[in-house]
Design a protein around this motif. Structure first.
Motif, mmCIF file in Angstrom:
data_model
loop_
_atom_site.group_PDB
_atom_site.id
_atom_site.type_symbol
_atom_site.label_atom_id
_atom_site.label_comp_id
_atom_site.label_asym_id
_atom_site.label_seq_id
_atom_site.Cartn_x
_atom_site.Cartn_y
_atom_site.Cartn_z
ATOM 1 N N ARG A 143 119.795 78.041 60.421
ATOM 2 C CA ARG A 143 121.060 77.319 60.329
ATOM 3 C C ARG A 143 122.150 78.112 61.064
ATOM 4 N NH1 ARG A 143 124.681 76.702 55.650
ATOM 5 N NH2 ARG A 143 126.117 76.984 57.417
ATOM 6 N N PRO A 144 123.230 77.450 61.479
ATOM 7 C CA PRO A 144 124.351 78.175 62.106
ATOM 8 C C PRO A 144 125.142 78.934 61.049
ATOM 9 C CG PRO A 144 124.857 75.837 61.946
ATOM 10 C CD PRO A 144 123.450 75.992 61.477
ATOM 11 N N PRO A 145 126.065 79.786 61.468
ATOM 12 C CA PRO A 145 126.882 80.517 60.491
ATOM 13 C C PRO A 145 127.698 79.566 59.622
ATOM 14 C CG PRO A 145 127.113 81.456 62.689
ATOM 15 C CD PRO A 145 126.377 80.168 62.851
ATOM 16 N N ALA A 146 128.129 80.088 58.495
ATOM 17 C CA ALA A 146 129.047 79.356 57.616
ATOM 18 C C ALA A 146 130.417 79.303 58.298
ATOM 19 C CB ALA A 146 129.136 80.066 56.275
ATOM 20 N N PRO A 147 131.391 78.598 57.711
ATOM 21 C CA PRO A 147 132.746 78.596 58.279
ATOM 22 C C PRO A 147 133.281 80.013 58.459
ATOM 23 C CG PRO A 147 132.574 76.939 56.565
ATOM 24 C CD PRO A 147 131.296 77.729 56.525
ATOM 25 N N ILE A 148 134.220 80.167 59.393
ATOM 26 C CA ILE A 148 134.854 81.473 59.628
ATOM 27 C C ILE A 148 135.430 81.992 58.316
ATOM 28 C CG2 ILE A 148 136.694 82.685 60.847
ATOM 29 C CD1 ILE A 148 136.452 80.517 63.023
ATOM 30 N N ILE A 149 135.081 83.205 57.982
ATOM 31 C CA ILE A 149 135.567 83.793 56.733
ATOM 32 C C ILE A 149 136.292 85.089 57.057
ATOM 33 C CG2 ILE A 149 134.937 84.649 54.449
ATOM 34 C CD1 ILE A 149 132.411 82.930 54.602
ATOM 35 N N ASN A 150 137.606 85.021 57.096
ATOM 36 C CA ASN A 150 138.416 86.215 57.308
ATOM 37 C C ASN A 150 138.835 86.860 55.992
ATOM 38 O OD1 ASN A 150 138.376 86.286 60.103
ATOM 39 N ND2 ASN A 150 140.204 85.015 60.325
ATOM 40 N N GLY A 151 138.318 86.313 54.891
ATOM 41 C CA GLY A 151 138.730 86.795 53.577
ATOM 42 C C GLY A 151 138.474 88.270 53.359
ATOM 43 N N GLY A 152 137.426 88.818 53.982
ATOM 44 C CA GLY A 152 137.108 90.225 53.795
ATOM 45 C C GLY A 152 138.132 91.168 54.395
ATOM 46 N N LEU A 153 139.064 90.627 55.188
ATOM 47 C CA LEU A 153 140.100 91.461 55.794
ATOM 48 C C LEU A 153 141.326 91.611 54.891
ATOM 49 C CD1 LEU A 153 139.978 89.953 59.405
ATOM 50 C CD2 LEU A 153 138.681 91.887 58.487
ATOM 51 N N PHE A 154 141.317 90.904 53.754
ATOM 52 C CA PHE A 154 142.476 90.878 52.869
ATOM 53 C C PHE A 154 142.223 91.630 51.570
ATOM 54 C CE2 PHE A 154 143.018 87.229 55.591
ATOM 55 C CZ PHE A 154 144.391 87.131 55.794
ATOM 56 N N GLU A 155 143.313 92.132 51.011
ATOM 57 C CA GLU A 155 143.281 92.634 49.639
ATOM 58 C C GLU A 155 143.321 91.432 48.697
ATOM 59 O OE1 GLU A 155 142.744 95.611 48.969
ATOM 60 O OE2 GLU A 155 143.586 96.905 50.526
ATOM 61 N N ILE A 156 143.112 91.657 47.420
ATOM 62 C CA ILE A 156 143.096 90.571 46.452
ATOM 63 C C ILE A 156 144.456 89.900 46.332
ATOM 64 C CG2 ILE A 156 143.649 92.031 44.478
ATOM 65 C CD1 ILE A 156 141.164 89.044 44.560
ATOM 66 N N ASP A 157 145.547 90.618 46.668
ATOM 67 C CA ASP A 157 146.883 90.034 46.562
ATOM 68 C C ASP A 157 147.286 89.258 47.815
ATOM 69 O OD1 ASP A 157 147.246 92.069 48.357
ATOM 70 O OD2 ASP A 157 148.872 93.058 47.255
ATOM 71 N N GLY A 158 146.375 89.153 48.787
ATOM 72 C CA GLY A 158 146.659 88.363 49.977
ATOM 73 C C GLY A 158 147.180 89.153 51.154
ATOM 74 N N THR A 159 147.391 90.461 51.008
ATOM 75 C CA THR A 159 147.842 91.292 52.128
ATOM 76 C C THR A 159 146.626 91.839 52.878
ATOM 77 O OG1 THR A 159 147.919 93.270 50.727
ATOM 78 C CG2 THR A 159 149.933 91.944 50.904
ATOM 79 N N LEU A 160 146.807 92.103 54.164
ATOM 80 C CA LEU A 160 145.713 92.654 54.946
ATOM 81 C C LEU A 160 145.403 94.083 54.512
ATOM 82 C CD1 LEU A 160 146.588 91.355 58.515
ATOM 83 C CD2 LEU A 160 144.555 90.789 57.201
ATOM 84 N N ARG A 161 144.139 94.427 54.512
ATOM 85 C CA ARG A 161 143.740 95.782 54.149
ATOM 86 C C ARG A 161 144.316 96.778 55.138
ATOM 87 N NH1 ARG A 161 137.624 94.908 54.482
ATOM 88 N NH2 ARG A 161 137.715 97.155 54.884
ATOM 89 N N SER A 162 144.645 97.955 54.665
ATOM 90 C CA SER A 162 145.313 98.960 55.490
ATOM 91 C C SER A 162 144.345 99.810 56.303
ATOM 92 C CB SER A 162 146.169 99.875 54.604
ATOM 93 O OG SER A 162 145.356 100.519 53.630
ATOM 94 N N ASN A 163 143.071 99.782 55.981
ATOM 95 C CA ASN A 163 142.113 100.685 56.641
ATOM 96 C C ASN A 163 141.192 99.949 57.617
ATOM 97 O OD1 ASN A 163 140.830 99.218 54.669
ATOM 98 N ND2 ASN A 163 139.489 100.884 53.995
ATOM 99 N N LEU A 164 141.614 98.799 58.115
ATOM 100 C CA LEU A 164 140.756 98.006 58.991
ATOM 101 C C LEU A 164 140.599 98.670 60.356
ATOM 102 C CD1 LEU A 164 142.146 94.437 58.218
ATOM 103 C CD2 LEU A 164 140.028 95.459 57.362
ATOM 104 N N GLN A 165 139.389 98.554 60.921
ATOM 105 C CA GLN A 165 139.099 99.105 62.231
ATOM 106 C C GLN A 165 138.631 98.000 63.169
ATOM 107 O OE1 GLN A 165 136.725 102.738 62.404
ATOM 108 N NE2 GLN A 165 136.969 102.991 60.191
#
Length: 319
Positions: A143-165
């Motif tokens: 099967r193809p990938p699921a929908p784009i999931i950018n959720g892993g780039l966020f903290e639980i409060d909705g802000t972007l994680r500070s340690n992203l590379q």
């Protein structure tokens, strides 16, 4: 008469409490909503709960999986044929977009910077596995990938994680608008994470955030709504633009008549306090109404001659 004992006027439970007023009874009989803070009558709680809901953070919203819908009525043989077609066509389309971006000449606009969308590297690795240019994965074998999931780039409060590379083997990649639009159209999902680099380089996560929904042209917003500002020049808009020009917004940029304007624009015309520099070099400052000075204002023509005073529909009064 002797001293009053414990059963005297104060009673065994202490001093008598004054009776509650009607307003207090009304207030205390209501239930406080934990979302909006409003106090609601008990009988109105079901109705209030339907209209007052806590909106989920963008990174926590469920996304529709298009493959589940498309494949529901297919036989296994039809699914295999369709998957082969999709792998071939999607890879060819992405290669076509990459080639067009490589040879595209930069187009002049009143905002000189460059836009880029952030996408999860994890999702991109999944797509590359699906089309056969990445490491094979069991999740994209049938099967193809699921929908784009950018959720892993966020903290639980909705802000972007500070340690992203940045990097395909790390957390995120930067895509130019045509590539992001292609993936979004085919797979859906999100949320969109838009960045703007004022130097014209490929943006990074550290660059100013921007938002825009609508039609793009030559890699820049063209017609739609959003909020983008250049931190160096101050150019940008908060509201609606049309055909690449300020339309109904607050901003600093180009009008359809060729003038540069800073202030509020309504239907393409200056409205309220602002500053306009015309194509001929004249500078108009003051209060505008329907695109003309109306109220106190000042005009300095291209030769440096100034007129200042009360204006009405673009005409200086009292002369």
């Amino acid at each position: 008469m002797g001293p009053e004992g414990p059963e005297g006027p104060e009673g065994p439970e202490g001093p008598e409490q004054p009776a509650l007023t009607a307003a207090e009874i009304e207030e205390y009989s209501r239930i406080k909503c934990c979302v909006c803070g409003e106090r609601v009558k008990a009988e109105d709680v079901p109705e209030h709960s339907r209209s007052c809901v806590l909106a989920p953070a963008p990174n926590l919203r469920l996304q529709l999986d298009k493959w589940c819908i498309v494949s529901a009525s297919m036989t296994p043989s039809e699914q295999r044929t369709f998957l082969h077609m999709r792998r071939t066509e999607e890879l060819a389309k992405v290669e076509e977009i990459e080639a067009s971006l490589a040879k595209r000449m930069p187009q002049l606009w009143w905002m000189p910077g460059k836009f880029g969308f952030i996408i999860s590297s994890r999702w991109l690795r999944s797509w590359r596995s699906f089309v056969g240019v990445g490491r094979p994965s069991a999740e994209t074998r049938d099967r193809p990938p699921a929908p784009i999931i950018n959720g892993g780039l966020f903290e639980i409060d909705g802000t972007l994680r500070s340690n992203l590379q940045e990097g395909l083997q790390h957390d995120y990649q930067i895509l130019e608008q045509p590539m992001w639009e292609f993936f979004l159209q085919v797979y859906g999902g999100g949320p969109a994470i838009l960045r703007y680099n004022c130097q014209g380089a490929v943006p990074s996560l550290a660059d100013p955030s921007a938002s825009f929904e609508g039609k793009w042209r030559d890699g820049r917003p063209d017609t739609g709504h959003g909020r983008v500002f250049d931190p160096q020049s101050g150019r940008g808009f908060d509201g609606e633009i049309q055909d690449g020009f300020l339309w109904s917004c607050t901003g600093k940029g180009l009008l359809k008549n060729g003038s540069h304007f800073e202030g509020q624009v309504v239907d393409g015309l200056p409205e309220g306090p602002g500053r306009e520099v015309s194509c001929e070099g004249a500078v108009l400052e003051g209060a505008f109404r329907r695109g003309k000075l109306h109220g106190m204002g000042r005009v300095v023509d291209a030769h440096g001659m100034a007129q200042e005073g009360e204006w009405e529909e673009g005409e200086l009064q009292g002369i």
